[in-house]
Write an enzyme that holds these catalytic residues in place. Sequence first.
Site, PDB file in Angstrom:
ATOM      1  N   ASP A  78      -4.982  11.809  21.119  1.00  0.00           N
ATOM      2  CA  ASP A  78      -3.995  12.779  21.574  1.00  0.00           C
ATOM      3  C   ASP A  78      -3.245  13.328  20.365  1.00  0.00           C
ATOM      4  OD1 ASP A  78      -1.937  14.207  22.770  1.00  0.00           O
ATOM      5  OD2 ASP A  78      -1.570  12.720  24.321  1.00  0.00           O
TER       6      ASP A  78
ATOM      7  N   ARG B  19      -1.317  16.200  20.486  1.00  0.00           N
ATOM      8  CA  ARG B  19      -0.359  17.198  20.940  1.00  0.00           C
ATOM      9  C   ARG B  19       1.004  17.033  20.272  1.00  0.00           C
ATOM     10  NH1 ARG B  19      -1.241  16.363  27.308  1.00  0.00           N
ATOM     11  NH2 ARG B  19      -1.487  14.219  26.516  1.00  0.00           N
TER      12      ARG B  19
END
Length: 254
Positions: free
Chosen positions: A176, A178
């Site tokens: 991840d 983000r």
Amino acid sequence: MNKVQTVSKEALAVLDDKIQLIQSNQGSIYLVGPIKLPINLYGETVVFQWYCWLQTKEVKEDIHQIIDKLSSANLAELQQSSVLIYGDFEHQEDALIRMHSICHTGDIFGSKRCDCGFQLKESMQMIVDHGAGALFYLANHEGRGIGLFSKAMAYILQENGYDTVEANESLGFVDDSRNYDDAIQVLKALRSKPVTLLTNNPKKLAALIDAGLPISGRTPLWGDVSEFNEAYLQTKIKRSGHLEAEAEGTCPNA
């Protein structure tokens, strides 16, 4: 894209009080809005106030200069994030927010491989039912930050036995990647009171708390489980640390 002419003075006059400059460590964020946006939500028309923002490394107090350059910037080849505001988001004591990562396949096509489309519409409905809130639509988060083309390759790997995390890592990405910094800056510009976050992801919660935002609680957002996404949802819990539906406690602003 060829630039034909500069933006007219009349257009600049209309836009002048609709664009807000937010300074950030990476440059500037230009926030445009609010714009009345009627949304078809489960068969009913609900009016949201829509904002969109553009992040740039340029820092210009004269917003007219930024507007004048946009027609030659070909922004359609890039992605811009936006936020839907409902109710008196700035002043109401309790408001819901959703940091929603773009999902081309789930949000647009209604793919059952994930729960993203369900979460998008369900969070909008929860915000309306609550009376005030904001849905941040984060356009550079496709595939947890790997992009649409890489996500397509990850899907092929998943069809060949990889789980979501393994597929991303096998393509050279982290699980991840983000980042919520610009969305947090926009949130701070729109509201200073506490918010309740609609999420199952503790990383989203931690990002807001680490940025010093007042968090009054967390509301889980599970649903639309099917044979197509059951393994995907279990991977979220077992490998990515998402909180199960039963873990519905609030999180104090520590």
